[in-house]
Scaffold this motif. Sequence first.
Motif, short mmCIF file in Angstrom:
data_model
loop_
_atom_site.label_atom_id
_atom_site.label_comp_id
_atom_site.label_asym_id
_atom_site.label_seq_id
_atom_site.Cartn_x
_atom_site.Cartn_y
_atom_site.Cartn_z
N UNK A 123 30.20 35.93 40.32
CA UNK A 123 30.73 37.29 40.08
C UNK A 123 32.20 37.36 40.49
N UNK A 124 32.51 36.84 41.67
CA UNK A 124 33.91 36.89 42.16
C UNK A 124 34.80 36.02 41.27
N UNK A 125 34.34 34.80 41.01
CA UNK A 125 35.17 33.85 40.25
C UNK A 125 35.50 34.41 38.87
N UNK A 126 34.48 34.93 38.18
CA UNK A 126 34.69 35.44 36.82
C UNK A 126 35.65 36.62 36.83
N UNK A 127 35.41 37.53 37.75
CA UNK A 127 36.26 38.71 37.78
C UNK A 127 37.70 38.35 38.10
N UNK A 128 37.90 37.52 39.11
CA UNK A 128 39.27 37.17 39.51
C UNK A 128 39.99 36.41 38.41
N UNK A 129 39.23 35.58 37.70
CA UNK A 129 39.87 34.83 36.60
C UNK A 129 40.32 35.80 35.51
N UNK A 130 39.58 36.92 35.35
CA UNK A 130 39.96 37.86 34.29
C UNK A 130 41.19 38.69 34.67
N UNK A 131 41.40 38.93 35.97
CA UNK A 131 42.56 39.76 36.35
C UNK A 131 43.76 38.92 36.74
N UNK A 132 43.55 37.64 36.99
CA UNK A 132 44.64 36.80 37.47
C UNK A 132 44.46 35.36 36.96
N UNK A 133 44.49 35.19 35.62
CA UNK A 133 44.12 33.90 35.05
C UNK A 133 44.97 32.73 35.56
N UNK A 134 46.24 32.99 35.82
CA UNK A 134 47.10 31.87 36.28
C UNK A 134 47.15 31.73 37.79
#
Length: 383
Positions: free
Chosen positions: A114-125
């Motif tokens: 849940x954390x990994x997916x969400x963070x990747x969506x708001x801060x991909x780089x």
Amino acid sequence: MSRPLVVDIHTHVYPPSYMAMLRARKTVPYIHDPVNGEPRLIILSSDDDPAIPIDQRGRPVDSSYSDINVKLNFMQQHGIDCSVISLANPWLDFLEPPEAQKWAEQINNDLEVTCAKHNASTNPDKTLPLQGRSTLFAFAALPLSAPSPQIIVDEIKRLKTLPHIRGVIMGTSGLGSGLDDDRLGPIWAALEETQLLLFLHPHYGLPSEAFGGAEATGRYGHVLPLALGFPLETTIAVTRMLLARVFDEFPRLQILLAHSGGTLPFLAGRIESCILHERKFVQNGGDVPGPQRSIWGVLKTNIFLDAVVYGVAGLKAAVTVGGGTDRLMFGTDHPFFPPLNEGEKEWLSVTTNYKAIDETFEGEKDTVAAVLGGNAARVLNLE
Ligand code: URA
Ligand code: ZN
């Protein structure tokens, strides 16, 4: 003036897999789906009174408990940049021993994903600062009822390798008989070694007779167990750890106490005095090795407190015993304590805590920023 970073270190979820597990149960903890109306969550034993009609037992449980998007909306509405989510009580404490490891791995992996997916969506780089976007981290749950402590130790070591896990949440029952249990030694050692923060949170309260039993529950609902049972439970649990010399043996253990430590900051002096006057302890002429370290030292080196205390007096006590303002961290206890009126967007439980922080540290801009988010970012390495 730029607004400070806000980190919520006390915010719970019941992942969908956990909700399904509760729905399949008929004893506490369980979820009951009435024919009409919202599902009910029955997690406190005082709620499971046969005198209370089943459709009215416990409390309503809506999507805010399990849908991460509802939490993200809540964060946005309340100016929260980052949440460290944790499974809510009673965690995995009630599981049959053979099931504990499997569920702990599943729930902890769910939290990590849940954390990994969400963070990747708001801060991909992975280049943006924490402030001004939403970020998730998590405290994991432990398989405390597992058949051997080694399974718990192994899970702690595995958690250290998951990038979004920053600690573990635990109740006060430990392996079943409290946190002064010698069998917890390997678990304290593993937490010390990994330097994962232990978030200690109440659930069991005090026996309901202390509050007037079923009649009192009928008259006063959850006020007594939540306002008094929870904080006293936390206070008793930490004091038992102190008495059992856990902090002497594991001096690098790092613990975050829910609800500003219950009543520990207020009672620390009395606890210390009772220890110094206890004839049982070797240092006072007795035959039992009492705690070597002072409670004041433990509060300043082993304990962090959340700021979920809803008032200036509690916050002042928290920073007084912490020896400064760098051990206090903002939290909400979401999704518990929602507004009672439908459609109300602003949560009184959250604004009360914001207001108490502003009032307590009025004019101290840096302190407010530390309590709202700076301390959590530093302690949990959130950047
Ligand atoms: N806060 C919690 O974390 N759990 C409860 O059961 C109630 C309030
Ligand atoms: Zn909580």
